[in-house]
Design an enzyme around this catalytic site. Structure first.
Site, PDB file in Angstrom:
ATOM      1  N   LYS A   1      32.630  36.120  23.218  1.00 45.81           N
ATOM      2  CA  LYS A   1      33.266  36.032  24.537  1.00 45.81           C
ATOM      3  C   LYS A   1      32.357  36.616  25.628  1.00 45.81           C
ATOM      4  O   LYS A   1      31.337  37.232  25.335  1.00 45.81           O
ATOM      5  CB  LYS A   1      34.612  36.765  24.473  1.00 45.81           C
ATOM      6  CG  LYS A   1      35.600  36.126  23.489  1.00 45.81           C
ATOM      7  CD  LYS A   1      36.929  36.864  23.518  1.00 45.81           C
ATOM      8  CE  LYS A   1      37.928  36.214  22.575  1.00 45.81           C
ATOM      9  NZ  LYS A   1      39.249  36.877  22.660  1.00 45.81           N
TER      10      LYS A   1
ATOM     11  N   TYR B   1      43.531  27.821  24.274  1.00 44.94           N
ATOM     12  CA  TYR B   1      44.527  28.889  24.136  1.00 44.94           C
ATOM     13  C   TYR B   1      45.947  28.393  24.415  1.00 44.94           C
ATOM     14  O   TYR B   1      46.809  29.199  24.762  1.00 44.94           O
ATOM     15  CB  TYR B   1      44.182  30.036  25.090  1.00 44.94           C
ATOM     16  CG  TYR B   1      43.086  30.953  24.565  1.00 44.94           C
ATOM     17  CD1 TYR B   1      43.172  31.548  23.311  1.00 44.94           C
ATOM     18  CD2 TYR B   1      41.956  31.238  25.334  1.00 44.94           C
ATOM     19  CE1 TYR B   1      42.182  32.392  22.824  1.00 44.94           C
ATOM     20  CE2 TYR B   1      40.959  32.085  24.858  1.00 44.94           C
ATOM     21  CZ  TYR B   1      41.077  32.661  23.605  1.00 44.94           C
ATOM     22  OH  TYR B   1      40.106  33.510  23.127  1.00 44.94           O
TER      23      TYR B   1
ATOM     24  N   PHE C   1      50.002  37.574  29.199  1.00 45.50           N
ATOM     25  CA  PHE C   1      48.563  37.770  29.357  1.00 45.50           C
ATOM     26  C   PHE C   1      47.793  36.467  29.527  1.00 45.50           C
ATOM     27  O   PHE C   1      46.563  36.470  29.671  1.00 45.50           O
ATOM     28  CB  PHE C   1      48.000  38.558  28.161  1.00 45.50           C
ATOM     29  CG  PHE C   1      48.215  37.904  26.813  1.00 45.50           C
ATOM     30  CD1 PHE C   1      47.348  36.938  26.345  1.00 45.50           C
ATOM     31  CD2 PHE C   1      49.297  38.275  26.013  1.00 45.50           C
ATOM     32  CE1 PHE C   1      47.533  36.351  25.099  1.00 45.50           C
ATOM     33  CE2 PHE C   1      49.496  37.688  24.768  1.00 45.50           C
ATOM     34  CZ  PHE C   1      48.613  36.723  24.307  1.00 45.50           C
TER      35      PHE C   1
ATOM     36  N   ARG D   1      37.611  36.458   9.959  1.00 45.69           N
ATOM     37  CA  ARG D   1      38.675  37.257  10.606  1.00 45.69           C
ATOM     38  C   ARG D   1      38.563  38.724  10.184  1.00 45.69           C
ATOM     39  O   ARG D   1      38.725  39.630  11.000  1.00 45.69           O
ATOM     40  CB  ARG D   1      40.057  36.720  10.244  1.00 45.69           C
ATOM     41  CG  ARG D   1      40.326  35.300  10.725  1.00 45.69           C
ATOM     42  CD  ARG D   1      40.802  35.193  12.117  1.00 45.69           C
ATOM     43  NE  ARG D   1      42.102  35.796  12.335  1.00 45.69           N
ATOM     44  CZ  ARG D   1      42.719  35.816  13.510  1.00 45.69           C
ATOM     45  NH1 ARG D   1      42.127  35.269  14.569  1.00 45.69           N
ATOM     46  NH2 ARG D   1      43.884  36.375  13.642  1.00 45.69           N
TER      47      ARG D   1
ATOM     48  N   THR E   1      42.945  42.107  16.417  1.00 45.74           N
ATOM     49  CA  THR E   1      42.807  41.641  17.805  1.00 45.74           C
ATOM     50  C   THR E   1      42.632  42.812  18.772  1.00 45.74           C
ATOM     51  O   THR E   1      41.800  42.757  19.680  1.00 45.74           O
ATOM     52  CB  THR E   1      44.060  40.815  18.204  1.00 45.74           C
ATOM     53  OG1 THR E   1      44.174  39.738  17.280  1.00 45.74           O
ATOM     54  CG2 THR E   1      43.938  40.261  19.615  1.00 45.74           C
TER      55      THR E   1
ATOM     56  N   ARG F   1      34.915  44.134  16.285  1.00 43.86           N
ATOM     57  CA  ARG F   1      35.726  44.764  17.338  1.00 43.86           C
ATOM     58  C   ARG F   1      35.781  46.278  17.158  1.00 43.86           C
ATOM     59  O   ARG F   1      35.760  47.032  18.132  1.00 43.86           O
ATOM     60  CB  ARG F   1      37.133  44.150  17.351  1.00 43.86           C
ATOM     61  CG  ARG F   1      37.147  42.715  17.877  1.00 43.86           C
ATOM     62  CD  ARG F   1      38.472  42.058  17.592  1.00 43.86           C
ATOM     63  NE  ARG F   1      38.562  40.708  18.141  1.00 43.86           N
ATOM     64  CZ  ARG F   1      39.312  39.755  17.607  1.00 43.86           C
ATOM     65  NH1 ARG F   1      40.039  39.992  16.526  1.00 43.86           N
ATOM     66  NH2 ARG F   1      39.358  38.549  18.160  1.00 43.86           N
TER      67      ARG F   1
ATOM     68  N   ASN G   1      37.860  41.487  23.845  1.00 45.55           N
ATOM     69  CA  ASN G   1      37.694  41.919  22.450  1.00 45.55           C
ATOM     70  C   ASN G   1      36.527  41.228  21.746  1.00 45.55           C
ATOM     71  O   ASN G   1      36.546  41.014  20.548  1.00 45.55           O
ATOM     72  CB  ASN G   1      39.008  41.756  21.682  1.00 45.55           C
ATOM     73  CG  ASN G   1      39.499  40.334  21.653  1.00 45.55           C
ATOM     74  OD1 ASN G   1      38.863  39.439  22.215  1.00 45.55           O
ATOM     75  ND2 ASN G   1      40.614  40.087  20.989  1.00 45.55           N
TER      76      ASN G   1
ATOM     77  N   HIS H   1      36.276  35.651  19.236  1.00 44.32           N
ATOM     78  CA  HIS H   1      37.455  34.894  18.802  1.00 44.32           C
ATOM     79  C   HIS H   1      37.067  34.212  17.499  1.00 44.32           C
ATOM     80  O   HIS H   1      35.922  33.780  17.340  1.00 44.32           O
ATOM     81  CB  HIS H   1      37.830  33.830  19.840  1.00 44.32           C
ATOM     82  CG  HIS H   1      38.781  32.804  19.294  1.00 44.32           C
ATOM     83  ND1 HIS H   1      40.143  32.972  19.306  1.00 44.32           N
ATOM     84  CD2 HIS H   1      38.552  31.606  18.675  1.00 44.32           C
ATOM     85  CE1 HIS H   1      40.715  31.928  18.720  1.00 44.32           C
ATOM     86  NE2 HIS H   1      39.782  31.089  18.343  1.00 44.32           N
TER      87      HIS H   1
ATOM     88  N   GLU I   1      40.568  23.511  17.475  1.00 44.96           N
ATOM     89  CA  GLU I   1      39.618  24.228  18.339  1.00 44.96           C
ATOM     90  C   GLU I   1      38.209  23.614  18.356  1.00 44.96           C
ATOM     91  O   GLU I   1      37.578  23.560  19.411  1.00 44.96           O
ATOM     92  CB  GLU I   1      39.503  25.696  17.877  1.00 44.96           C
ATOM     93  CG  GLU I   1      40.790  26.472  18.089  1.00 44.96           C
ATOM     94  CD  GLU I   1      40.751  27.866  17.473  1.00 44.96           C
ATOM     95  OE1 GLU I   1      39.748  28.217  16.810  1.00 44.96           O
ATOM     96  OE2 GLU I   1      41.732  28.611  17.667  1.00 44.96           O
TER      97      GLU I   1
HETATM   98  P1  CMP Z   1      41.763  35.881  20.494  1.00 44.00           P
HETATM   99  O1  CMP Z   1      41.560  36.204  19.072  1.00 44.00           O
HETATM  100  O2  CMP Z   1      40.737  35.073  21.198  1.00 44.00           O
HETATM  101  O3  CMP Z   1      43.174  35.157  20.656  1.00 44.00           O
HETATM  102  C1  CMP Z   1      43.946  35.238  21.824  1.00 44.00           C
HETATM  103  C2  CMP Z   1      43.408  36.223  22.811  1.00 44.00           C
HETATM  104  O4  CMP Z   1      44.344  36.669  23.777  1.00 44.00           O
HETATM  105  C3  CMP Z   1      43.003  37.495  22.075  1.00 44.00           C
HETATM  106  O5  CMP Z   1      41.875  37.280  21.278  1.00 44.00           O
HETATM  107  C4  CMP Z   1      42.843  38.457  23.223  1.00 44.00           C
HETATM  108  O6  CMP Z   1      41.621  38.245  23.921  1.00 44.00           O
HETATM  109  C5  CMP Z   1      44.012  37.998  24.102  1.00 44.00           C
HETATM  110  N1  CMP Z   1      45.234  38.789  23.871  1.00 44.00           N
HETATM  111  C6  CMP Z   1      46.021  38.776  22.802  1.00 44.00           C
HETATM  112  N2  CMP Z   1      47.071  39.596  22.953  1.00 44.00           N
HETATM  113  C7  CMP Z   1      46.923  40.141  24.169  1.00 44.00           C
HETATM  114  C8  CMP Z   1      47.676  41.061  24.923  1.00 44.00           C
HETATM  115  N3  CMP Z   1      48.806  41.589  24.439  1.00 44.00           N
HETATM  116  N4  CMP Z   1      47.238  41.399  26.126  1.00 44.00           N
HETATM  117  C9  CMP Z   1      46.102  40.845  26.615  1.00 44.00           C
HETATM  118  N5  CMP Z   1      45.334  39.946  25.958  1.00 44.00           N
HETATM  119  C10 CMP Z   1      45.734  39.598  24.743  1.00 44.00           C
END
Ligand code: CMP
Length: 152
Positions: free
Chosen positions: A14, A54, A62, A90, A96, A107, A117, A120, A131
């Site tokens: 990212k 997404y 969010f 993963r 996450t 992470r 984070n 992805h 995707e």
């Molecule tokens: P990712 O694994 O790319 O999948 C969805 C993304 O949404 C996640 O990583 C974070 O970047 C974001 N995300 C998920 N949960 C939250 C949250 N509670 N608040 C803000 N961002 C979030």
């Protein structure tokens, strides 16, 4: 002779990962784990593609911030192949929320937040099917063999 099937996964480094100059560190982890790199590109994600990627999160509090963030600068999109690659990758990414991610995961080593984070990774074969088309055409996913592929 290989006695298991391979699967593929989509990984995104990212904007925070690119800005922090840890692209090499992240890819090195995947290579050292013995995963096969089948496609890779540095790109700016359009808002339209970000929303498609997404779409499962549309309507969540969010969502808008997530779209702003993922389109805010270059990302690196990668397709990896390997045995059980979806769960392996993963696990390597960590949970996450970086604040809860175990040390040694991407992470856990690089972030303490939930939005920025670093990476992805597809969470299922269905997710990968949805995707990968957003980031790569079929002819960009290379069907080649590593010379040690049968051993790894
Ligand atoms: P990712 O694994 O790319 O999948 C969805 C993304 O949404 C996640 O990583 C974070 O970047 C974001 N995300 C998920 N949960 C939250 C949250 N509670 N608040 C803000 N961002 C979030």
């Amino acid at each position: 002779m290989r006695v298991f099937t391979l699967e593929k996964t989509l990984v995104l480094i990212k904007p925070d990962g690119v800005q922090r100059r840890i692209i090499g560190n992240i890819i090195e982890r995947f290579e050292k784990r013995g995963l096969f790199v089948r496609a890779m590109k540095l790109m700016l994600l359009s808002r339209e593609k970000a929303e498609e990627h997404y779409k499962i999160h549309k309507g969540k509090p969010f969502f808008n911030d997530l779209i702003e963030y993922i389109t805010s600068g270059p990302i690196v999109a990668i397709i990896l192949e390997g045995k059980d690659v979806i769960s392996v990758v993963r696990g390597m990414c960590g949970t996450t929320d970086g604040a809860k991610a175990a040390p040694g995961t991407i992470r856990g080593d690089f972030c303490t937040g939930i939005q920025n984070n670093v990476v992805h990774a597809s969470d299922s074969q269905e997710s990968y099917k949805h995707e990968h088309k957003i980031f790569f055409s079929n002819d960009e996913i290379l069907d080649y063999r590593y010379i040690d592929e049968e051993l790894v």
